[in-house]
Structures are given as structure tokens and as C-alpha cells.
Design a protein around this motif. Structure first.
Motif, PDB file in Angstrom:
ATOM      1  N   UNK B 116      82.413  21.238  65.791  1.00 22.79           N
ATOM      2  CA  UNK B 116      83.609  22.086  65.755  1.00 22.79           C
ATOM      3  C   UNK B 116      84.871  21.282  65.469  1.00 22.79           C
ATOM      4  N   UNK B 117      84.834  19.957  65.670  1.00 22.60           N
ATOM      5  CA  UNK B 117      85.964  19.158  65.249  1.00 22.60           C
ATOM      6  C   UNK B 117      86.254  19.342  63.769  1.00 22.60           C
ATOM      7  N   UNK B 118      85.193  19.420  62.983  1.00 22.35           N
ATOM      8  CA  UNK B 118      85.375  19.609  61.548  1.00 22.35           C
ATOM      9  C   UNK B 118      85.474  21.094  61.216  1.00 22.35           C
ATOM     10  N   UNK B 119      84.652  21.879  61.906  1.00 23.76           N
ATOM     11  CA  UNK B 119      84.534  23.284  61.533  1.00 23.76           C
ATOM     12  C   UNK B 119      85.746  24.111  61.974  1.00 23.76           C
ATOM     13  N   UNK B 120      86.340  23.740  63.128  1.00 24.92           N
ATOM     14  CA  UNK B 120      87.408  24.589  63.662  1.00 24.92           C
ATOM     15  C   UNK B 120      88.625  24.654  62.746  1.00 24.92           C
ATOM     16  N   UNK B 121      89.136  23.510  62.266  1.00 24.78           N
ATOM     17  CA  UNK B 121      90.258  23.619  61.328  1.00 24.78           C
ATOM     18  C   UNK B 121      89.872  24.403  60.086  1.00 24.78           C
ATOM     19  N   UNK B 122      88.625  24.204  59.638  1.00 26.61           N
ATOM     20  CA  UNK B 122      88.172  24.933  58.455  1.00 26.61           C
ATOM     21  C   UNK B 122      88.201  26.432  58.698  1.00 26.61           C
ATOM     22  N   UNK B 123      87.585  26.826  59.791  1.00 29.65           N
ATOM     23  CA  UNK B 123      87.447  28.259  60.056  1.00 29.65           C
ATOM     24  C   UNK B 123      88.788  28.873  60.433  1.00 29.65           C
ATOM     25  N   UNK B 124      89.542  28.171  61.274  1.00 28.44           N
ATOM     26  CA  UNK B 124      90.750  28.774  61.823  1.00 28.44           C
ATOM     27  C   UNK B 124      91.934  28.603  60.886  1.00 28.44           C
ATOM     28  N   UNK B 125      92.172  27.346  60.466  1.00 29.62           N
ATOM     29  CA  UNK B 125      93.374  27.098  59.687  1.00 29.62           C
ATOM     30  C   UNK B 125      93.188  27.472  58.220  1.00 29.62           C
ATOM     31  N   UNK B 126      91.988  27.193  57.674  1.00 30.76           N
ATOM     32  CA  UNK B 126      91.790  27.447  56.255  1.00 30.76           C
ATOM     33  C   UNK B 126      91.094  28.777  55.991  1.00 30.76           C
ATOM     34  N   UNK B 127      90.634  29.437  57.035  1.00 27.39           N
ATOM     35  CA  UNK B 127      90.007  30.744  56.863  1.00 27.39           C
ATOM     36  C   UNK B 127      88.713  30.696  56.083  1.00 27.39           C
ATOM     37  N   UNK B 128      87.956  29.627  56.258  1.00 29.63           N
ATOM     38  CA  UNK B 128      86.693  29.480  55.541  1.00 29.63           C
ATOM     39  C   UNK B 128      85.666  30.458  56.100  1.00 29.63           C
ATOM     40  N   UNK B 129      84.958  31.192  55.240  1.00 27.09           N
ATOM     41  CA  UNK B 129      83.967  32.149  55.762  1.00 27.09           C
ATOM     42  C   UNK B 129      82.842  31.433  56.515  1.00 27.09           C
ATOM     43  N   UNK B 130      82.310  32.140  57.515  1.00 25.08           N
ATOM     44  CA  UNK B 130      81.331  31.547  58.420  1.00 25.08           C
ATOM     45  C   UNK B 130      80.086  31.038  57.681  1.00 25.08           C
ATOM     46  N   UNK B 131      79.729  31.744  56.632  1.00 27.64           N
ATOM     47  CA  UNK B 131      78.488  31.394  55.947  1.00 27.64           C
ATOM     48  C   UNK B 131      78.590  30.028  55.255  1.00 27.64           C
ATOM     49  N   UNK B 132      79.798  29.662  54.809  1.00 31.47           N
ATOM     50  CA  UNK B 132      79.944  28.393  54.094  1.00 31.47           C
ATOM     51  C   UNK B 132      80.184  27.231  55.041  1.00 31.47           C
ATOM     52  N   UNK B 133      80.487  27.578  56.312  1.00 27.15           N
ATOM     53  CA  UNK B 133      80.973  26.573  57.247  1.00 27.15           C
ATOM     54  C   UNK B 133      80.046  25.371  57.341  1.00 27.15           C
ATOM     55  N   UNK B 134      78.762  25.674  57.551  1.00 24.53           N
ATOM     56  CA  UNK B 134      77.822  24.597  57.813  1.00 24.53           C
ATOM     57  C   UNK B 134      77.733  23.624  56.635  1.00 24.53           C
ATOM     58  N   UNK B 135      77.681  24.188  55.433  1.00 20.86           N
ATOM     59  CA  UNK B 135      77.586  23.335  54.244  1.00 20.86           C
ATOM     60  C   UNK B 135      78.827  22.461  54.097  1.00 20.86           C
TER      61      UNK B 135
END
Lengths: 293, 273, 294
Positions: B116-135
Motif C-alpha cells: 500500500x505504500x506504492x498502491x495508496x498514492x496511486x489509488x488515492x492521489x492518481x485515481x488509478x483503477x483497482x484492476x490496474x493497481x497490482x500491475x
């Protein structure tokens, strides 16, 4: 002369260091000596069968069970009502308020913190009188009203702890969050709030303690001595703290008196445990940020 | 030799920054050319960090800050008016900071899991869709050369990683947002020699694809990494060097002391825009 | 020339809903507080307007004769608060100094750690438990030792001073601690013990903290309900001696609600509430002026 006054002062300090702990320990020791032997199922349920009493099938007339249940619901409702505005206020004061808002809101919360609890009770009482005169002629005091007034009482506790917990979030984390492109609100909800959660939780536990011990508020807002289990949100209720007061002034026989000692011991133990829990939470919270810095 | 003004990635004009009326940067003018790693060097207190933080406006987060002048970024996605941040090509602060990645001196991992250190800014700040998050998290960790070390421990608290790993995690966090520019504030200062070397190699590799601006404390490190050097002193950029080949630490030392230029370095003094 | 703070543009809209929720929480809390103040003031107003005999501002409380004066209770509250502050404050100061001044080199021994913990525990002891223990322990002692019924001004004052003790100690510790630490090293170099430093340097320089602690303790004593209610005897007259029975505003309020059913008795109740509010407001004001924290 100065030398002499200092010697007197030092002697007084030593005297107090012995006297105060002794005084408190004697009071508590006395309570425990008479109350601890009482702790047990009989204290809670009296002559009723515990299982039936817990399920509410038989009323408990000579036990503390209804009071415990009353206090429990009172505390749960109070926390439910107070956590949102209390913690919200603390977060606002620490993160979002302008200096002017900080001064005004901070002063208001400080004032509320110093308010005698009986004034909160009076407030609830007035609310009911007002309702009776206006829209609801048969409004009466009850569990929900008591919880609402207690919520006002514990609100400053929650606000202060939430404010401190948020202020303890290190600046480095704030900068890192900003550098990652978090907006203020995003950083607040996704990073700072989880980081401060332990500290805030410590405040909640303290608030539970305050709500459980207070007697003056519920005196005005619907506590009665023999209500049995609370019938609902608007029903009358019993509470541990009130039972202690009631027994001390109205006890009929030795057995009831012993029940009072049991109740006082029980409440004391609960309060101390809650305080200890709050301290553990708070200490863990501090340690976490201190090792990081 | 490149003319720094022809293809700059960062243009700073008359930038002054003060904290509580204590000036830290005075009338800085600087043009950082695109390509390679630009290194800011200078004695401590010369304003390197403040200049770096002016690029993503992180100074605004510090109390009592007052900024004047202009800062402009030229990225492959176009011009970015960083400061004063008004006009048609301006962006919001969070948007700016997503496009300008930053890594700090001490690793600033979030108190959360590695993932989540990497994923949280992506998901929250950049609005990255959940499906792409892991990749995208995996991609970023691979680019930061951390993937094979944390592959099976993504759910572990990031605070349990070693210092070098934490710093590379911070790098991955910045890279995951696909920034146009990467800012580094003495990224190896708190690491041991081995971990520092690893981060340096990584930076050289990254610089091929992405403009990197960093503050460095070590002279030898500056020479190893820099393709462009800006020397700072008392809140001003006193010299810039566009070609560091053949420079020795002794040359750089003399530059820091403000002595006369070595013969192969191009200098710029008090350039007005 | 531009000011950076002016030119910050609001962050992304995402998360603004959360901020609205927090604003709502603040609004709720403020609404509760404002309602509290308004109600207490509004309900007490008629008593002011009414005036005449039998109103709250007289020295006689006799509901049977239509006399509803609460001045004896006001005097009782102030008296109990003032009397309790003296021993409470002195004991608090001494205990605090003792806690902060270990004999050997700044390290609190096990005894001091234990007493420090006990002071913290004291903050959590319910007042009703204090009251209960005192009813069966302190009151008989006073009855046999000094005479009277045992339920007297003195009994309540003793327990009130114990009640305020942790507050006083913690406020003093927060105020005196940093000042002592600041001079501790220099003082040690001059051969002064921490206790001497406290007495000669720190305490004379900390008038604000000392007064805050006293005022805060006073506020606690005046605001407490259960101890006076259980211990002071509750006769609605001015106490003639330490051993006579008396009634405070808070105890009066509790008694009126349980015994009376309305009318002028309630007016006196509301007036008592307003007075408590005013006393507490004054305490808060003094504390803020002195810069201490509640």
C-alpha cells in the motif's frame, strides 16, 4: 530565615509524599477489604438464576445486573453519540482550523471541559421541560437523553486526545504525503488518521471511563433505583454509579450495604482498568513515532 | 556542448524564498538542461533543499514561507507553470506533485504495508483503477530494483525493511505515479556505502528515461552522477557546469569555495532572464 | 509581488466530502455547546425578572413557606471550594515537588514511580466511590473524634481536597517541570539540589502556574456534586462551624430535582445552574489569561 523556611518546605514535601498515598491507600484498601469478598455471581444476580437473568427471563431484584446493563448501554450510547463530533472537533482544531477558529473553538471546548457535570444534567432536564411545554407533552427523561448529556460531558476528552494525536503525526510524514500528490483531505483520511488512530482510541477509552463513573448527569436525566433492565432508548434505567450513591444513603440492611461495597469495588476496578488501557494505547502510540523520528 | 537555454527542463527566474522573513534563496536564476542527472551542490545552508522543494512547491507546506519569482518546468507533456501557478498552464498542487516525483533524505515510508505504500498514492492521489493497481505496483517495484526482494512480503509493514530497501521503496512510490521529473534530496545520505551505490546505479539507469534533479552532499557522488552541476552559495546559484568530464574532486572543492573557474567548466554568474 | 499562501489553489476535489463530514462534526459539537449555554441562561432569566420576596436571592430556603433563597448554598459552594483549595493546593504542591526532586541525580526511584502512578490512578477514581468510602470510613472517624454527626463541612472539604489533588499535581508538573529541567544542570553545577532549585528559583518564578493550579482545583471542588451531596449533611443554612452541616449549589440541585415537582423551587434550580456556569466561566477565563491548560 530562608534556610529555615526551606527546611520546613522539604519536611512538608516528605510528609505529603507519605500522607497522600497513605490516605488514598487506606480509603481504597478499606473498600477492597469489604468489597472484594462480595465480588461474584451472587453480587450480580442475587437470588435469580444467572442464565435466566442474562436472557432477561427473570427480573433481578437483589443484584447489580440491571445496573451493569444500564451502565453498559449508557456508555455505548454515549460513545456512539460523542465520538463523531468530539473526534471531528479534534481533527478540525489540529488540521483545518485557522488561528482565529482555533482560539474560539479551543476556548469553547476548554470551557466545556471545566463545566460541572451537574450542569450537563440540568441541561438535559431543561430540554425535557422545554419539550413538554412545546411539542411533546409526555416527554420524559430516559436512557437516550442521559447518553446525550454524557456525550457533551465527554466531548472535550475526545477532542483533546484527537487533537494531540493528530498533532503528533510527524512533519516528515506530512511532507512525504504532500510530495506524493495527496491533497490535504486525502492525506488526512488515508495517512494521518490511520496513523493517529491509536491515540484517538486512547481518548475514547478515557471517555468511556468518564461516562461510566459520572453520577451527577444521570441524576437529572432518568436514572432510578429499581428500574430493572432498561426497557428501551427512552426508558428509565439503573446505573452502577447511581446504585452506589443510592445504597450509601438509603440502605435497609447489612446485605444491601455489602452490595454497595461490591458495586463500589466493581466500579473502581472498571475505572482503573479503563485508565490502564488508555495508557497502554497512548504509550504504544508515542513509542511508534519516537522510534521513527 | 549543449546550450542550457535551448532545451531546458527547469527554468527558474528571480526566485526568492524566505521563511518568516529570513531569506533562504535570493534571486536565483537557473536553467537546467534536459537529459541526465542535474546535481545541486553547495555547503550546508546554501539553499539547495529549498531550491529543490521550489520545483514541486513543497515549501508551501512549511509555515512562514514566502516565495517570489517564477519556476517553470518543460516536460514531454508540455510546459508546466509551477510558480506562481496562475494562468492557463497552471495545475493544482496535488496534480503538480504527482507529475514531479520526490524522494527525501531519510526514507519516508508510510506506516503501512509495502504494497500500500506504492498502491495508496496511486489509488488515492492518481485515481488509478483497482484492476490496474497490482500491475502498476509491480512495475514500479521492478523499476526501483526492489521487486525480487519484497515479492513474497508485500503485506509486510514497510517499516521493517532495511534503510536501503526503504529508500528504493520511496523511489518506487514516486515512479509508480509516472512523474515527468524526479527530485531527489540527498537520497543516499542516510544509507551505508553499499546501499548508496545501489541507489546511484539505479538513478543513472532511470536518468535515461526521465529528467532527474538531485541535491547531493558528496563531491565524489556528484561527479559520478552529474551531467549538469549547479553550485550554490548563500541562497544563490553561483556557477553552473555543463560538462563534468575530467573534473576532479579538487576542482569541485574549489568551485564550492567560490574560487575562479577551472578551465574546462562553463560558468554562469548572475545571469538575468 | 505575490504571497505564496494566497496563490495556493485548493487541492483536488477528491476527499472534499470527507472535509465536509468533519465540518459537520464541528457544527454538531458547537450546536450542542451553544444550546447548552442558551438553555441554561434562558431558563434562569425569569427568576431575575420576578424579583420580590421568596425569590432565589434570599438567605432562607423553606419551600413549605414559599421561600426559595439559594444564597446559603452559594456561600456553601464558595466556602467549600475555598476551604478545600488550601490543603489541596499545599498538598499538591508538596507532592509535585517531591515527585520532581529525587534525591539522586534526576532518576526517580521505585517509590516515586509508584506514587506518580498512584496520582494518575487517582484521576480515574469515580467521585461516587470516594464518597462511598468516606461515608463509611471518614464520617465515623470525625463523629467519634470531633463530635457532631460526622456529615459536615469538614468531611466534605477533606474529600474535596483529595479529589482535586491529582488535577493540581498534574497542572503543576506540566508547568514547573520544564522550568526545573531548564535550570537543573546549571543548578547542579552550583551544588544545589533539585529541591533547593524548586524552592529558591522555580516556584518564585512560576506564579502563573501556581495560581492556575489553585483556580483549577477550586473549579473542580465547586463543580463536584457527589462528595458534598453524600458528606456535607445538606442542611440549607450557612454553616456555623467546620463541624456543622451545610449544602452546596451542586448538592442543592441534586436534592431539588429529586424532591420538588416544579414552580419556584425549579426557578432556584435554574438559577443555581446559571451560577455554576458563571463560576466555571470565570475559572476558564482566569486559566486562559494565565496561559495554563485545563
Amino acid at each position: 530565615m530562608r534556610r529555615f523556611s526551606f527546611l520546613v518546605f522539604r519536611a512538608l514535601c516528605t510528609l505529603c509524599a507519605v500522607l497522600v498515598p497513605c490516605l488514598v491507600l487506606v480509603l481504597m484498601g478499606y473498600l477492597f477489604r469489604r468489597g472484594l469478598p462480595e465480588l461474584g455471581l451472587d453480587l450480580l444476580f442475587g437470588r435469580a438464576d444467572p442464565l435466566d437473568a442474562v436472557l432477561g427471563r427473570v427480573p433481578v431484584w437483589d443484584g447489580l445486573w440491571p445496573a451493569c446493563v444500564g451502565t453498559f448501554w449508557l456508555v455505548v450510547l454515549t460513545v456512539l453519540l460523542a465520538v463523531f463530533p468530539g473526534v471531528g472537533c479534534g481533527i478540525y482544531l489540529s488540521e483545518l482550523a485557522s488561528p482565529r477558529q482555533k482560539r474560539i473553538l479551543g476556548a469553547a471546548v476548554d470551557m466545556l471541559a471545566g463545566m460541572p457535570s451537574i450542569v450537563m444534567g440540568l441541561f438535559g432536564f431543561m430540554l425535557i421541560l422545554l419539550l413538554r411545554r412545546t411539542v411533546l407533552p409526555d416527554a420524559n427523561t430516559g436512557l437516550l437523553l442521559a447518553a446525550g448529556c454524557l456525550a457533551l460531558l465527554v466531548l472535550p476528552v475526545l477532542t483533546a486526545s484527537a487533537r494531540e494525536a493528530m498533532a503528533a503525526v510527524p512533519d516528515s510524514l506530512r511532507l512525504a504525503a504532500a510530495a506524493c500528490g495527496f491533497s490535504r483531505a486525502q492525506a488526512l483520511f488515508h495517512l494521518f488518521l490511520p496513523a493517529a488512530a491509536r491515540g484517538i482510541l486512547g481518548g475514547v477509552v478515557l471517555a468511556v471511563g468518564r461516562a461510566a463513573e459520572d453520577t451527577a448527569v444521570i441524576l437529572f436525566t432518568g436514572v432510578v433505583a429499581n428500574a430493572g433492565l432498561p426497557s428501551g432508548l427512552l426508558g428509565k434505567f439503573e446505573a452502577l454509579s447511581f446504585d452506589i450513591y443510592y445504597i450509601s444513603s438509603q440502605y435497609q440492611d447489612q446485605q444491601e450495604l455489602l452490595r454497595g461495597f461490591g458495586a463500589a469495588t466493581l466500579l473502581l476496578v472498571i475505572s482503573c482498568l479503563l485508565l490502564a488501557a488508555a495508557r497502554v494505547l497512548e504509550r504504544g502510540f508515542r513509542k511508534k513515532w519516537q522510534t521513527k523520528a | 556542448m549543449d546550450n542550457p537555454a535551448s532545451s531546458p527542463v527547469l527554468l527558474v527566474r528571480d526566485l526568492s524564498v524566505s521563511f518568516f522573513d529570513r531569506p533562504v534563496l535570493r534571486q536565483v536564476n537557473l536553467a537546467v538542461p534536459a537529459g541526465g542527472i542535474a546535481v545541486l551542490v553547495g555547503r550546508s545552508g546554501s539553499g539547495k533543499t529549498t531550491l529543490l522543494r521550489a520545483v514541486n512547491r513543497l515549501n508551501d507546506e512549511v509555515a512562514g514561507c514566502r516565495t517570489e519569482g517564477t519556476v517553470e518546468l518543460v516536460t514531454k507533456r508540455g510546459r508546466l507553470n509551477v510558480f506562481p501557478g496562475t494562468g492557463p498552464d497552471a495545475v493544482t498542487l496535488p496534480e503538480l506533485r504527482r507529475r514531479v516525483g520526490m524522494v527525501f533524505q531519510t526514507p519516508q515510508v508510510f506506516p503501512a504495508s509495502v504494497f500500500s505504500n506504492v498502491a495508496m498514492p496511486l489509488a488515492v492521489a492518481a485515481g488509478c483503477p483497482r484492476s490496474e493497481l497490482e500491475d502498476r505496483v509491480r512495475d514500479a517495484l521492478v523499476r526501483a530494483d526492489l521487486w525480487h526482494e519484497v515479492e513474497g512480503r508485500l503485506a509486510m509493514s514497510a517499516e521493517r525493511l532495511s534503510g536501503g530497501q526503504q529508500q528504493r521503496l520511496c523511489l518506487a512510490r514516486a515512479l509508480a505515479l509516472e512523474p515527468d521529473v524526479l527530485l531527489l534530496d540527498e537520497p543516499t545520505a542516510s544509507l551505508d556505502v553499499h546501499a548508496a551505490r545501489r541507489v546511484e546505479e539505479l538513478l543513472l539507469e532511470l536518468a535515461g528515461r526521465l529528467p532527474v534533479i538531485m541535491v547531493s552532499h558528496g563531491l565524489s557522488q556528484s561527479l559520478r552522477l552529474a551531467s549538469f552541476l549547479a553550485v550554490m552559495e548563500e541562497g544563490r546559484v553561483i556557477r553552473t557546469v555543463c560538462d563534468t568530464s575530467g573534473m576532479t574532486e579538487g576542482d569541485l572543492e574549489r568551485l564550492l569555495d567560490g574560487e575562479e573557474k577551472p578551465c574546462d567548466a562553463q560558468t554562469m554568474r548572475g545571469k538575468t532572464a | 509581488m505575490r504571497n505564496a499562501e494566497v496563490s495556493i489553489r485548493p487541492g483536488g476535489r477528491s476527499g472534499e466530502a470527507g472535509l465536509a463530514v468533519i465540518r459537520l462534526a464541528v457544527a454538531l459539537a458547537m450546536a450542542g455547546m451553544v444550546l447548552l449555554f442558551l438553555m441554561v441562561v434562558a431558563f434562569a432569566l425569569p427568576a431575575f425578572v420576578q424579583g420580590g420576596g421568596g425569590g432565589p436571592f434570599s438567605w432562607s430556603w423553606a419551600p413549605g413557606r414559599g421561600e426559595f433563597g439559594i444564597l446559603p448554598m452559594v456561600a456553601g459552594s464558595l466556602l467549600a471550594g475555598t476551604l478545600a483549595v488550601v490543603p489541596g493546593w499545599i498538598m499538591g504542591l508538596c507532592l509535585c515537588c517531591w515527585l520532581m526532586a529525587p534525591e539522586c541525580a534526576g532518576r526517580p526511584g521505585p517509590w516515586r514511580t509508584l506514587v506518580g502512578a498512584l496520582v494518575r490512578v487517582m484521576t480515574a477514581i469515580p467521585t461516587v466511590v470516594y464518597g462511598f468510602a468516606a461515608v463509611f470510613l471518614l464520617a465515623p472517624v470525625i463523629r467519634t473524634g470531633l463530635g457532631g454527626s460526622g456529615f459536615s463541612c469538614l468531611t466534605a472539604v477533606i474529600m474535596l481536597s483529595v479529589l482535586m489533588l491529582p488535577t493540581v499535581v498534574l497542572v503543576l508538573q506540566a508547568g514547573l517541570g520544564p522550568r526545573l529541567d531548564a535550570v537543573a544542570l546549571t543548578g547542579a553545577a552550583m551544588g544545589l539540589s533539585r529541591m533547593e532549585l524548586l524552592w529558591h528559583l522555580v516556584i518564585p518564578a512560576s506564579r502563573g502556574t501556581l495560581i492556575s493550579a489553585a483556580v483549577l482545583g477550586f473549579g473542580r471542588a465547586v463543580g463536584d456534586t457527589m462528595l458534598p451531596l453524600m458528606l456535607a449533611g445538606n442542611a440549607p443554612v450557612m454553616p456555623s462551624s467546620l463541624l456543622s452541616s451545610m449544602r452546596t449549589l451542586t448538592a442543592h440541585m441534586a436534592l431539588v430535582t429529586s424532591n420538588e415537582v416544579g414552580g419556584a423551587a425549579y426557578d432556584s434550580l435554574f438559577m443555581a445552574g446559571l451560577l455554576l456556569l458563571v463560576i466555571n466561566g470565570a475559572v476558564s477565563l482566569v486559566i486562559r489569561r494565565l496561559g495554563g491548560r485545563a
